[in-house]
Design a protein around this motif. Structure first.
Motif, mmCIF file in Angstrom:
data_model
loop_
_atom_site.group_PDB
_atom_site.id
_atom_site.type_symbol
_atom_site.label_atom_id
_atom_site.label_comp_id
_atom_site.label_asym_id
_atom_site.label_seq_id
_atom_site.Cartn_x
_atom_site.Cartn_y
_atom_site.Cartn_z
ATOM 1 N N SER A 34 2.042 5.931 7.394
ATOM 2 C CA SER A 34 2.621 4.594 7.301
ATOM 3 C C SER A 34 2.119 3.893 6.050
ATOM 4 O O SER A 34 1.203 4.362 5.371
ATOM 5 N N TYR A 35 2.727 2.760 5.776
ATOM 6 C CA TYR A 35 2.351 1.946 4.625
ATOM 7 C C TYR A 35 2.622 0.485 4.952
ATOM 8 O O TYR A 35 3.306 0.165 5.913
ATOM 9 N N ARG A 36 2.083 -0.397 4.133
ATOM 10 C CA ARG A 36 2.257 -1.836 4.329
ATOM 11 C C ARG A 36 3.249 -2.342 3.281
ATOM 12 O O ARG A 36 3.165 -1.974 2.110
ATOM 13 N N LYS A 37 4.163 -3.204 3.725
ATOM 14 C CA LYS A 37 5.262 -3.613 2.860
ATOM 15 C C LYS A 37 5.654 -5.067 3.111
ATOM 16 O O LYS A 37 5.627 -5.543 4.242
ATOM 17 N N MET A 38 6.048 -5.748 2.037
ATOM 18 C CA MET A 38 6.634 -7.082 2.127
ATOM 19 C C MET A 38 8.122 -6.955 1.817
ATOM 20 O O MET A 38 8.505 -6.240 0.881
ATOM 21 N N VAL A 39 8.947 -7.609 2.613
ATOM 22 C CA VAL A 39 10.387 -7.692 2.345
ATOM 23 C C VAL A 39 10.754 -9.168 2.279
ATOM 24 O O VAL A 39 10.464 -9.930 3.205
ATOM 25 N N CYS A 40 11.369 -9.564 1.176
ATOM 26 C CA CYS A 40 11.802 -10.946 0.970
ATOM 27 C C CYS A 40 13.318 -11.018 1.128
ATOM 28 O O CYS A 40 14.030 -10.124 0.683
ATOM 29 N N LYS A 41 13.792 -12.073 1.759
ATOM 30 C CA LYS A 41 15.221 -12.326 1.969
ATOM 31 C C LYS A 41 15.583 -13.610 1.238
ATOM 32 O O LYS A 41 15.010 -14.667 1.531
ATOM 33 N N ILE A 98 15.035 6.824 -5.180
ATOM 34 C CA ILE A 98 14.058 6.246 -6.102
ATOM 35 C C ILE A 98 12.703 6.153 -5.416
ATOM 36 O O ILE A 98 12.620 6.124 -4.190
ATOM 37 N N THR A 99 11.664 6.090 -6.212
ATOM 38 C CA THR A 99 10.312 5.873 -5.713
ATOM 39 C C THR A 99 9.906 4.456 -6.080
ATOM 40 O O THR A 99 10.063 4.035 -7.232
ATOM 41 N N VAL A 100 9.418 3.726 -5.088
ATOM 42 C CA VAL A 100 8.920 2.364 -5.297
ATOM 43 C C VAL A 100 7.425 2.389 -4.953
ATOM 44 O O VAL A 100 7.054 2.273 -3.787
ATOM 45 N N PRO A 101 6.574 2.585 -5.946
ATOM 46 C CA PRO A 101 5.135 2.651 -5.667
ATOM 47 C C PRO A 101 4.555 1.271 -5.342
ATOM 48 O O PRO A 101 5.174 0.246 -5.643
ATOM 49 N N ALA A 102 3.376 1.250 -4.762
ATOM 50 C CA ALA A 102 2.653 -0.020 -4.592
ATOM 51 C C ALA A 102 2.485 -0.623 -5.979
ATOM 52 O O ALA A 102 2.236 0.091 -6.956
ATOM 53 N N GLY A 103 2.659 -1.936 -6.074
ATOM 54 C CA GLY A 103 2.561 -2.599 -7.367
ATOM 55 C C GLY A 103 3.898 -2.701 -8.086
ATOM 56 O O GLY A 103 3.987 -3.245 -9.177
ATOM 57 N N TRP A 104 4.942 -2.157 -7.478
ATOM 58 C CA TRP A 104 6.296 -2.241 -8.016
ATOM 59 C C TRP A 104 7.159 -3.007 -7.017
ATOM 60 O O TRP A 104 6.731 -3.297 -5.908
ATOM 61 N N THR A 159 0.874 -1.180 0.000
ATOM 62 C CA THR A 159 0.000 0.000 0.000
ATOM 63 C C THR A 159 0.906 1.222 0.000
ATOM 64 O O THR A 159 2.053 1.160 0.431
ATOM 65 N N GLY A 160 0.409 2.314 -0.480
ATOM 66 C CA GLY A 160 1.195 3.547 -0.465
ATOM 67 C C GLY A 160 2.356 3.489 -1.418
ATOM 68 O O GLY A 160 2.225 3.686 -2.602
ATOM 69 N N GLY A 161 3.487 3.138 -0.921
ATOM 70 C CA GLY A 161 4.725 3.164 -1.680
ATOM 71 C C GLY A 161 5.781 3.789 -0.793
ATOM 72 O O GLY A 161 5.492 4.214 0.328
ATOM 73 N N GLU A 162 6.993 3.817 -1.273
ATOM 74 C CA GLU A 162 8.066 4.394 -0.476
ATOM 75 C C GLU A 162 9.101 5.032 -1.380
ATOM 76 O O GLU A 162 9.184 4.721 -2.559
ATOM 77 N N GLN A 163 9.873 5.893 -0.793
ATOM 78 C CA GLN A 163 11.079 6.375 -1.442
ATOM 79 C C GLN A 163 12.234 5.659 -0.775
ATOM 80 O O GLN A 163 12.140 5.241 0.386
ATOM 81 N N MET A 164 13.313 5.479 -1.527
ATOM 82 C CA MET A 164 14.461 4.755 -1.006
ATOM 83 C C MET A 164 15.731 5.461 -1.476
ATOM 84 O O MET A 164 15.910 5.681 -2.673
#
Length: 148
Positions: free
Chosen positions: A138-145, A112-118, A75-80
């Motif tokens: 805030s936003y919801r995010k998945m992080v894979c390792k 960079i911008t990482v939008p939801a769906g990216w 949801t949302g997205g983030e900048q990194m």
């Protein structure tokens, strides 16, 4: 580092066998459905899903040696903020081998911008400062390792 739309994820099959297994698993998942907070894809790779508070950039970068990260804002997205470990001298004493995570302070080479769906795939040389955005939201995010 790879930044792309989720629908193009399978384009990156063939980079590493472990990454291939996670790409196939992610492609079969319904990311809009209720996901567990933490789960294993298999015996070597895992993911977490969490609600994350945005932060302002501090130039405090994280990096890894043994794992590839896939950042997937749900949801949302983030900048990194991004920069290279090769262009900096991370403090070897500050690296946590058990967590495969180290930190150093440096100026960002780019944001960079990482939008939801990216998604953004960060390899071990790709130092990153995730979760940048409007403080107080805030936003919801998945992080894979995934092992290298």
């Amino acid at each position: 580092m790879i930044l792309d739309r989720f629908e193009n994820l399978k384009t990156y099959l063939g980079l590493t066998p472990a990454l291939d297994r996670v790409i196939e698993a992610l492609s079969a998942m319904d990311l809009s459905a209720g996901l567990p907070a933490k789960a294993d894809f298999n015996e070597e790779s895992r993911f977490t899903v969490s609600e994350i508070s945005y932060k302002a950039s501090s130039g405090h970068f994280e990096y890894h040696r043994k794992y590839i990260d896939i950042h997937l804002p749900l949801t949302g997205g983030e900048q990194m903020g991004i920069c290279s470990t090769a262009a900096n001298t991370p403090d070897a004493a500050a690296f946590n081998e058990e967590k495969d995570c180290g930190f150093f302070d440096a100026p960002a080479v780019n944001t960079i911008t990482v939008p939801a769906g990216w998604f953004c795939i960060c390899f071990p040389d790709d130092a990153h400062e995730p979760s940048l955005g409007e403080v107080g939201k805030s936003y919801r995010k998945m992080v894979c390792k995934i092992p290298v």
